[in-house]
Design a protein around this motif. Sequence first.
Motif, PDB file in Angstrom:
ATOM      1  N   SER A  54      16.809  33.800  24.511  1.00 43.72           N
ATOM      2  CA  SER A  54      16.000  34.560  23.579  1.00 43.72           C
ATOM      3  C   SER A  54      14.522  34.371  23.877  1.00 43.72           C
ATOM      4  O   SER A  54      14.076  33.287  24.242  1.00 43.72           O
ATOM      5  CB  SER A  54      16.271  34.097  22.144  1.00 43.72           C
ATOM      6  N   LEU A  55      13.782  35.428  23.714  1.00 45.32           N
ATOM      7  CA  LEU A  55      12.344  35.336  23.857  1.00 45.32           C
ATOM      8  C   LEU A  55      11.737  34.954  22.517  1.00 45.32           C
ATOM      9  O   LEU A  55      12.153  35.440  21.471  1.00 45.32           O
ATOM     10  CB  LEU A  55      11.771  36.677  24.326  1.00 45.32           C
ATOM     11  N   ILE A  56      10.770  34.083  22.558  1.00 43.34           N
ATOM     12  CA  ILE A  56      10.088  33.684  21.335  1.00 43.34           C
ATOM     13  C   ILE A  56       8.953  34.665  21.094  1.00 43.34           C
ATOM     14  O   ILE A  56       8.033  34.767  21.902  1.00 43.34           O
ATOM     15  CB  ILE A  56       9.551  32.254  21.443  1.00 43.34           C
ATOM     16  N   GLY A  57       9.017  35.391  20.000  1.00 47.23           N
ATOM     17  CA  GLY A  57       8.014  36.405  19.719  1.00 47.23           C
ATOM     18  C   GLY A  57       8.430  37.740  20.290  1.00 47.23           C
ATOM     19  O   GLY A  57       9.606  38.108  20.282  1.00 47.23           O
ATOM     20  N   SER A  58       7.488  38.510  20.821  1.00 48.79           N
ATOM     21  CA  SER A  58       7.777  39.853  21.291  1.00 48.79           C
ATOM     22  C   SER A  58       7.151  40.072  22.658  1.00 48.79           C
ATOM     23  O   SER A  58       6.449  39.216  23.186  1.00 48.79           O
ATOM     24  CB  SER A  58       7.237  40.873  20.292  1.00 48.79           C
ATOM     25  N   TYR A  59       7.421  41.230  23.230  1.00 48.39           N
ATOM     26  CA  TYR A  59       6.834  41.553  24.518  1.00 48.39           C
ATOM     27  C   TYR A  59       6.224  42.949  24.460  1.00 48.39           C
ATOM     28  O   TYR A  59       6.538  43.753  23.588  1.00 48.39           O
ATOM     29  CB  TYR A  59       7.870  41.468  25.648  1.00 48.39           C
TER      30      TYR A  59
END
Length: 521
Positions: free
Chosen positions: A465-470
Amino acid sequence: MSYLDRLSASINHSVATARFEPLEARQLLSGATPFKVGSTPWVPYALLIHQDEAAINYPYLTGAGQTIAEVDRGIDYRASVLGGGFGSGFKIATGYNFRDLSKNTLDDFGHGTGVAGILAAEPYTTNDIFTGVTEKGQGLAPGAKIASLKQEGSDQIKAAMDWVILYHHKLNIQVLNLTDFVTNVPNGVYHPSVYASELKTLHDLNIFVSTPVGNGEVQFGPNAPISLPATSPYVFGAGGVNQDDTIWNDSLRGFGLDLLGPSHNVTMPYYVKNPNANGYNQYDDNYTGSTSIVNYALGTSWASAHVSGTAALLKQVDPTLTPDQISQILTQSGDPVADPENPGTFYPRLNVNAAIGLAYTTAEDPISNQYHNTRNRRAAPLVFKKGSIVKSGLKLLIGRPDAYSFTVPDTRTLNVSVQYAGESPFPSVTVYNPAGKVMGTVGSKGASFAFSPGTYYLYLESPASLIGSYGLTIATVVGKAAKATPQAVSATNYTPPTQTSASNGSNDVLHPKKYESVFAG
C-alpha cells in the motif's frame, strides 16, 4: 455503536470486577506444524468469520509492513509458530517489559501468547487426536510484526501507550490491541481513566485501538455494564460469539460493544505453564512452560485479537484509513447476530472477507470508484487539456492496479511521470500501445515516449500500500519531434494484465482479443 455515536455519550460506566480470562489446564492438541496445501479444513472460527475466503481472495494481504502493538502480559516468542525469536528480523520485532523495566518480554502467564497467535501466527495444523480431523489455522495477519509491551496494571499501560506514541512512526504501528486486566494481577491497579489522554492521542495519530468488552455476564447478570476502556470513544470494543454464531453467554453487552468475534473454544497457539507442587502459579517466571495449539480458549480477549488482526489487513489496504473509518467498515460489513437477552437487538459479527471488500471501496479514489464494478475494473479515460493531463490525490492500493487510457490525436513526444513521496517502494508504472505491447516503464524520474495517433494505456501497481496519494502527469515535450508509426490496431477490446504481481517484464505482450473486459483502478 460507532466512535462518533459514543462521542456524545457518557464513558463513565464501570464494573470493578469484570473478568478477563485465565486459561485452565486442559487437554492440549499437538504442537504447531505448518499445514500442507490440500483439502485440510480450516479451524471452525476461521470458517465462521470468513477468514478462509479472505485468504483465498486476497492472498497479498498478510499484514506485511504493519506493526501491531500488543499491550498484554508478554509473548512466548520462542515458539516457531510465532517466529522463534525476538528483535529485528523476527515476527516479535521489539517491545519492553513495563513490569520489570527490562527488555524481557517473555510470557509468564499465557494470555499474551494467545493474542499474538491470533494476530500473526504462521500457518499451523491441529492434528486433532479427539475428532480425528486435522484442521489448519493461522493468524489473521501472519505477515505483520508485533511490538510486545508487557504490563500488569493501568499505570504500566499508560507508560506502554506513551512508548507507542513515541515510536509509532519509526515502527509503522497502525494497530494497538489492549487488554487491561481487572483480576489475575495481584499487585496491579485497575484504573483505566489514567490513560484517557493517551487513547485520544493514539486515535489522533491514526492508530486503531481494539479491546475486549470483558467477561462476566453470567456472574453479574444480564446487561451488566461494560467498563473502560471499551466505553471510550477512541476504542473499539469486541464481544464474544460461539462457533454456532450465537452470542457467547458470558460476554458483556450493551454500551461499548461494537462487534462480536470468536470467544468460546477458540483454537490458537497458547503458552501453557508447568504446574508446581501447588498446581499452577500466577506467574511462571522460570519460563519453563511451552506453547502448544489449544482449542479450548474462552473469553472476549480473543475476539479483540481477531478484530486487531483484521484491522492490520485493512491498514495494509490503505494506511490512511482512520480509526473511525475502520470502525465503520468492521461494523457495516459484519453479519448480524441476535442478542437473546434483549429481543430485537442485534450486534454485527466479524466478517473478514466482507470487511476487506468494503475497505477497498472506502479507500479508492473517485476515479477508481467511478470505473469499478464487481467483476472487472475498466480503464479510466484521461483527457488532454492544453497538451497535458494532470491528476492529483489518486490512491494506488495493494491488489488493485490502476489503469488509465488516453488518446493521442497526432504524432508527438510525451513525458509520463508519477509524483509520489511515500516510503513504500515506487509503484510499477507501465505504458502500453494500442496493440497491447509494452512501450516501456516509468521510474521515479519519469520517462518520455514517442506517440503516434491512437489510444494508449497506463498501468500502475504496487507490491504494498502507498501511504498517502500519488499524482499523475502526461505532458507534451515542447520542441521535440516524434518519429512514431501510426498504429492501425483498434483499442476497443484492450485489457491491461490481470495479474496482481507488481512486476511487468519488458517482454510482456497483451493480446486484445484474449480478454473480454477492460481492467482498471
